[in-house]
Scaffold this motif. Structure first.
Motif, short mmCIF file in Angstrom:
data_model
loop_
_atom_site.label_atom_id
_atom_site.label_comp_id
_atom_site.label_asym_id
_atom_site.label_seq_id
_atom_site.Cartn_x
_atom_site.Cartn_y
_atom_site.Cartn_z
N THR A 38 -61.22 -25.12 -77.44
CA THR A 38 -60.88 -25.92 -76.28
C THR A 38 -60.57 -25.04 -75.07
OG1 THR A 38 -58.54 -25.97 -76.87
CG2 THR A 38 -59.91 -27.79 -77.68
N VAL A 39 -60.61 -25.69 -73.92
CA VAL A 39 -60.24 -25.05 -72.66
C VAL A 39 -59.11 -25.90 -72.07
CG1 VAL A 39 -60.99 -24.43 -70.34
CG2 VAL A 39 -62.58 -24.22 -72.26
N ASP A 40 -57.97 -25.28 -71.77
CA ASP A 40 -56.86 -25.97 -71.12
C ASP A 40 -56.94 -25.70 -69.63
OD1 ASP A 40 -56.14 -26.49 -73.69
OD2 ASP A 40 -54.22 -25.46 -73.62
N LEU A 85 -48.89 -19.92 -56.78
CA LEU A 85 -48.77 -21.11 -57.62
C LEU A 85 -47.33 -21.27 -58.07
CD1 LEU A 85 -51.88 -20.71 -59.96
CD2 LEU A 85 -51.69 -22.04 -57.85
N GLU A 86 -46.86 -22.52 -58.11
CA GLU A 86 -45.55 -22.77 -58.69
C GLU A 86 -45.67 -22.63 -60.20
OE1 GLU A 86 -44.06 -26.52 -57.28
OE2 GLU A 86 -43.67 -25.70 -55.29
N TRP A 87 -44.56 -22.35 -60.86
CA TRP A 87 -44.59 -22.04 -62.28
C TRP A 87 -45.00 -23.23 -63.14
CZ3 TRP A 87 -45.07 -17.86 -64.91
CH2 TRP A 87 -44.79 -17.86 -66.27
N GLU A 88 -44.39 -24.37 -62.91
CA GLU A 88 -44.65 -25.56 -63.74
C GLU A 88 -45.98 -26.20 -63.37
OE1 GLU A 88 -42.84 -26.79 -66.34
OE2 GLU A 88 -41.64 -24.96 -66.10
N ALA A 89 -46.75 -26.57 -64.38
CA ALA A 89 -48.02 -27.26 -64.14
C ALA A 89 -47.73 -28.70 -63.72
CB ALA A 89 -48.88 -27.24 -65.39
N ARG A 90 -48.51 -29.19 -62.76
CA ARG A 90 -48.37 -30.57 -62.30
C ARG A 90 -49.03 -31.52 -63.29
NH1 ARG A 90 -50.53 -31.44 -56.46
NH2 ARG A 90 -52.49 -31.73 -57.51
N ARG A 91 -50.20 -31.12 -63.76
CA ARG A 91 -50.91 -31.88 -64.79
C ARG A 91 -51.88 -30.94 -65.49
NH1 ARG A 91 -54.98 -35.72 -61.23
NH2 ARG A 91 -56.15 -34.00 -60.36
N SER A 92 -52.36 -31.38 -66.65
CA SER A 92 -53.30 -30.53 -67.39
C SER A 92 -54.34 -31.41 -68.08
CB SER A 92 -52.58 -29.64 -68.39
OG SER A 92 -51.95 -30.43 -69.36
N ILE A 93 -55.48 -30.79 -68.33
CA ILE A 93 -56.59 -31.46 -69.01
C ILE A 93 -57.05 -30.52 -70.12
CG2 ILE A 93 -58.92 -32.37 -68.75
CD1 ILE A 93 -58.40 -32.50 -65.73
N GLU A 131 -67.96 -29.25 -73.43
CA GLU A 131 -67.77 -30.19 -72.33
C GLU A 131 -67.44 -29.45 -71.04
OE1 GLU A 131 -65.25 -34.28 -71.38
OE2 GLU A 131 -64.81 -33.13 -73.18
N PHE A 132 -66.62 -28.43 -71.15
CA PHE A 132 -66.26 -27.63 -69.98
C PHE A 132 -67.50 -26.96 -69.38
CE2 PHE A 132 -65.21 -23.48 -68.17
CZ PHE A 132 -64.37 -23.87 -67.13
N GLU A 133 -68.34 -26.39 -70.23
CA GLU A 133 -69.55 -25.72 -69.75
C GLU A 133 -70.47 -26.69 -69.01
OE1 GLU A 133 -70.38 -22.54 -69.66
OE2 GLU A 133 -68.53 -21.93 -70.66
N VAL A 134 -70.54 -27.93 -69.46
CA VAL A 134 -71.38 -28.94 -68.81
C VAL A 134 -70.77 -29.36 -67.47
CG1 VAL A 134 -72.21 -31.33 -68.99
CG2 VAL A 134 -72.39 -29.79 -70.95
N ARG A 135 -69.45 -29.56 -67.44
CA ARG A 135 -68.78 -30.09 -66.26
C ARG A 135 -68.44 -29.03 -65.22
NH1 ARG A 135 -63.87 -33.66 -68.29
NH2 ARG A 135 -64.40 -35.30 -66.83
N ALA A 136 -68.30 -27.78 -65.61
CA ALA A 136 -67.79 -26.74 -64.71
C ALA A 136 -68.75 -26.49 -63.54
CB ALA A 136 -67.58 -25.44 -65.48
N ASN A 137 -68.16 -26.45 -62.36
CA ASN A 137 -68.91 -26.08 -61.17
C ASN A 137 -68.61 -24.61 -60.88
OD1 ASN A 137 -69.85 -28.70 -60.71
ND2 ASN A 137 -67.98 -29.26 -59.62
#
Length: 164
Positions: free
Chosen positions: A45-47, A69-77, A83-89
């Protein structure tokens, strides 16, 4: 370390007069037996984490205020690698550089004043100048050392040829 552990290590260590390679022989055998089995790496997986930005302090920022960047993540996927390779720009190196005016706009929208942006920009210029002075001093010293070494090598050659 307890006394029993210390004596255990003393017994397994090679004698001080043993060749250096004897000290590492056992660890080499362990490493070589592991390397046969551990030649494949895979990822599942890719986070992807999205962070808020803040005014940074990186003096290598070429112009204007740096963004951090602030330390805490706002959101993650989490995506599968496929899937990442297909979607990544994919972006070029030039597309990864954020122009000064874009950084300033983002930081102004985050609530930073022009005065704060100006102060950090001036501080970064001062730090860059300090760094350049330091590098220049180092290079001057290095040139002096090289010249001294050249002179010493000439003396060594002349003294060794006169002894013959």
């Amino acid at each position: 370390m307890s006394v029993t552990n210390a004596s255990k290590y003393r017994q397994t260590a090679p004698a001080p007069s043993a060749p250096l390679h004897a000290c590492f022989a056992k660890s080499q055998r362990l490493r070589s037996s592991r390397s046969v089995a551990a030649k494949k790496v895979s990822f599942g997986t890719v986070d992807i984490r999205e962070h808020n930005v803040r005014l940074g302090n990186n003096p290598s920022c070429s112009s204007g205020p740096p963004i951090a960047l602030e330390w805490e993540a706002r959101r993650s996927i989490v995506l599968s690698v496929d899937e990442f390779e297909v979607r990544a720009n994919r972006r070029t190196r030039e597309e990864l550089v954020m122009p000064r005016h874009v950084r300033e706009d983002i930081l102004r929208r985050r609530g930073y004043s022009r005065k704060e942006l100006f102060y950090v920009t001036c501080e970064n210029v001062r730090l860059r100048r300090e760094h350049l002075k330091s590098v220049d001093k180092y290079l001057q010293r290095r040139r002096v050392i090289e010249k001294v070494q050249d002179v010493l090598s000439v003396f060594r050659r002349s003294s060794s040829s006169s002894q013959m």
